[in-house]
Design a protein around this motif. Structure first.
Motif: not given
Lengths: 144, 80
Positions: B56-59, B65-68
């Motif tokens: 969860e911390a990685a994805i 967040t990066a995709l958003m």
């Protein structure tokens, strides 16, 4: 009455909080007009559902009360666990939710791609403005 | 599971979820979603499911967040 309350409400506070967060996410997914906001609500909904499943697998919660044991440790082999009075957390919900997290990242990526495509076509990501433009185009098409 | 830590983290979780849903700036909402994922990873860590926690911390807190943020850079930032 108080025993019933303690057994079904206070002891299971994790489930109540998971349901609260699920309702927050559902509200955002249904009532917000912005498409990105809907997606954020959807991802909050998914994560809260994972929290609910992980809480189901956390055996330590009831075991502590019923048999006086010390609760769950991570499901890793440790010889002294039983004689020290620990139990293992159920690993089945863990692996299922591991898959769920990866799937949720994939669905978020696809949904974001669709949102970007909608923005390229309509110039907005507000739901009511998109519906308004759809209606205008339909009227123009019907009147020739 | 340690009861006070569990209660404090779950309280933070609800507060951050409400903030992420109500704020008008979508970029702020996305960053709050990342914070939400991080707190959720901590909840799972203290519940004994460490594998789910670091996934969860990685994805959840990283990739999503990066995709958003990338999607915001191609659309609009402010909610009407």
């Amino acid at each position: 009455m108080m025993e019933w309350l303690a057994q079904h409400v206070l002891e299971k506070y994790n489930f109540w909080i998971a349901m609260t967060i699920i309702l927050i996410g559902l509200y955002a997914a249904m009532a917000k007009g912005n498409l990105l906001k809907k997606l954020i609500g959807l991802s909050i909904f998914q994560t809260a559902m994972f929290l609910w499943f992980i809480s189901l697998g956390d055996v330590g919660r009831d075991v502590m009360v019923t048999w006086g044991l010390k609760g769950g440790t991570p499901p890793i082999i440790w010889e002294k666990a039983v004689e020290e009075g620990y139990t293992y957390v159920n690993p089945l919900p863990n692996v299922l939710m591991l898959t769920g997290i990866v799937v949720s990242a994939a669905t978020t990526a696809v949904a974001l791609a669709i949102v970007i495509r909608i923005y390229q076509k309509y110039g907005t990501i507000e739901e009511d403005e998109i519906l308004e433009r759809e209606l205008q185009e339909e009227v123009r098409y019907a009147s020739g | 599971m340690i009861l006070p830590i569990d209660l404090i983290l779950l309280f933070f979780l609800v507060i951050i979820a409400i903030a992420a849903v109500t704020v008008k700036d979508i970029l702020a909402a996305v960053i709050l979603t990342g914070a939400y994922s991080f707190v959720m990873a901590n909840v799972w860590l203290q519940m004994g499911s460490s594998d789910v926690a670091f996934t969860e911390a990685a994805i959840g807190a990283g990739v999503s967040t990066a995709l958003m943020v990338a999607a915001i850079s191609r659309t609009t930032r402010w909610e009407k």
